[in-house]
Design an enzyme around this catalytic site. Structure first.
Site, mmCIF file in Angstrom:
data_model
loop_
_atom_site.group_PDB
_atom_site.id
_atom_site.type_symbol
_atom_site.label_atom_id
_atom_site.label_comp_id
_atom_site.label_asym_id
_atom_site.label_seq_id
_atom_site.Cartn_x
_atom_site.Cartn_y
_atom_site.Cartn_z
ATOM 1 N N ASP A 82 0.743 -1.219 0.036
ATOM 2 C CA ASP A 82 0.039 0.051 0.073
ATOM 3 C C ASP A 82 0.801 1.264 0.051
ATOM 4 O OD1 ASP A 82 -2.414 1.051 0.033
ATOM 5 O OD2 ASP A 82 -2.807 0.851 2.003
ATOM 6 N N ALA A 209 -12.102 3.861 4.608
ATOM 7 C CA ALA A 209 -13.490 3.349 4.803
ATOM 8 C C ALA A 209 -13.755 3.320 6.189
ATOM 9 C CB ALA A 209 -13.728 1.809 4.021
ATOM 10 N N SER A 210 -12.886 3.095 6.960
ATOM 11 C CA SER A 210 -13.163 3.243 8.694
ATOM 12 C C SER A 210 -13.747 4.376 8.885
ATOM 13 C CB SER A 210 -11.965 2.897 9.476
ATOM 14 O OG SER A 210 -11.025 1.695 9.383
ATOM 15 N N THR A 232 -8.222 1.360 9.912
ATOM 16 C CA THR A 232 -8.290 1.910 11.594
ATOM 17 C C THR A 232 -9.166 0.875 12.449
ATOM 18 O OG1 THR A 232 -7.950 4.220 10.827
ATOM 19 C CG2 THR A 232 -8.917 3.849 12.831
#
Ligand code: 13P
Length: 281
Positions: A82, A209-210, A232
């Site tokens: 990532d 997306a958290s 997260t």
């Protein structure tokens, strides 16, 4: 043009209005949780390795270990490095067998980001390694929790040129999403997302997306997002479980119980997310 497995998995999820859950894993408890949840939901998944993990002394072993473990599962498990900014790390990740890299040129001016991504795509895609890029800026921290405000949004005109010329398989967009905790109530720019979706042939990814409400995630996926990145919320589950377990586990030094409970806690979070991402059958 070379079709990478990464692109195939994302494009086939997009065709069925689902998103491929992509989860950052720092260790084997988390990896096991992601694979277990994916097998339960019969969902392909992407295991994300953070650049800090990869840079550390055991980084190459971690990637090779994740790849080997992922091969022993009933669903497709892809491993992606990532947010990497240096060519040397991308090359080392390729040697370790990653399925995809995220070539993050989002801090560079547009032309330099495009040139960087195109160079990575030219070198990786013939080897079957997928490439994700970022346009606009998803603010916030990757490995630690902090609050963040939305950064520069993805400009649709730039995104069209980027998709045509970069050779990337997937584009991470900035439409009000942030890494870590949202400062205030998240507010995504739905019109911008719809315009980018309508004008781009590429799979889109939503980082951060958290902390987004489930309805926002469903709406983003129905607007064409094919990859959703989560970190997260997994770390929150991990630390929440540790706090509860440290008393009993430290008395008995029961590492097996501690590991099992950590895996269970994270499996629950990942499985719930995969349902929201459309893997409900
Ligand atoms: P969160 O930590 O906000 O879930 O973001 C994860 C991410 O986008 C990894 O690339």
């Amino acid at each position: 043009m070379y079709e990478t497995r990464f692109a195939e998995v994302l494009n086939s999820a997009r065709e069925t209005r689902k998103a491929v859950g992509s989860f950052t894993c720092y260790n084997l408890e988390e990896l096991e949780a992601v694979i277990r949840a994916a097998e339960r939901r019969k969902a392909p998944v992407i295991v994300l390795v953070s650049p800090s993990s990869f840079r550390s002394a055991g980084g190459k072993r971690l990637v090779r270990g994740f790849k080997a473990a992922g091969a022993h599962s009933s669903v497709e498990v892809l491993v992606q490095l990532d947010h990497v900014t240096e060519r040397s790390s991308i090359e080392r990740a390729a040697e370790c067998g990653v399925d995809a890299v995220m070539a993050d040129g989002s801090k560079l001016p547009f032309r330099e980001n495009l040139a960087f991504t195109a160079e990575v795509a030219r070198s990786m895609r013939p080897r079957g390694i997928g490439v994700e890029a970022e346009l606009g800026r998803v603010e916030g921290q990757e490995d630690r929790t902090g609050e963040a405000l939305a950064g520069a949004m993805t400009e649709p005109d730039e995104a069209v040129e980027f998709a045509e010329k970069s050779g990337a398989d997937c584009l991470a967009i900035a439409v009000g999403n942030v890494h870590g905790n949202y400062s205030g109530t998240p507010s995504l720019d739905w019109e911008r997302l719809a315009e980018i979706r309508d004008r781009l042939p590429l799979a889109l990814s939503l980082h951060g997306a958290s902390g987004l409400p489930d309805d926002d995630l469903r709406r983003a996926i129905s607007c064409g997002v094919a990859k959703t990145n989560v970190n997260t919320e997994l770390r929150a589950a991990y630390f929440g479980c540790l706090e509860k377990e440290l008393g009993p586990a430290s008395e008995t030094l029961d590492l097996k119980r501690l590991g099992d409970h950590l895996t269970d806690a994270i499996t629950e979070v990942v499985e719930a997310k995969l349902r929201v991402f459309g893997w409900t059958d």
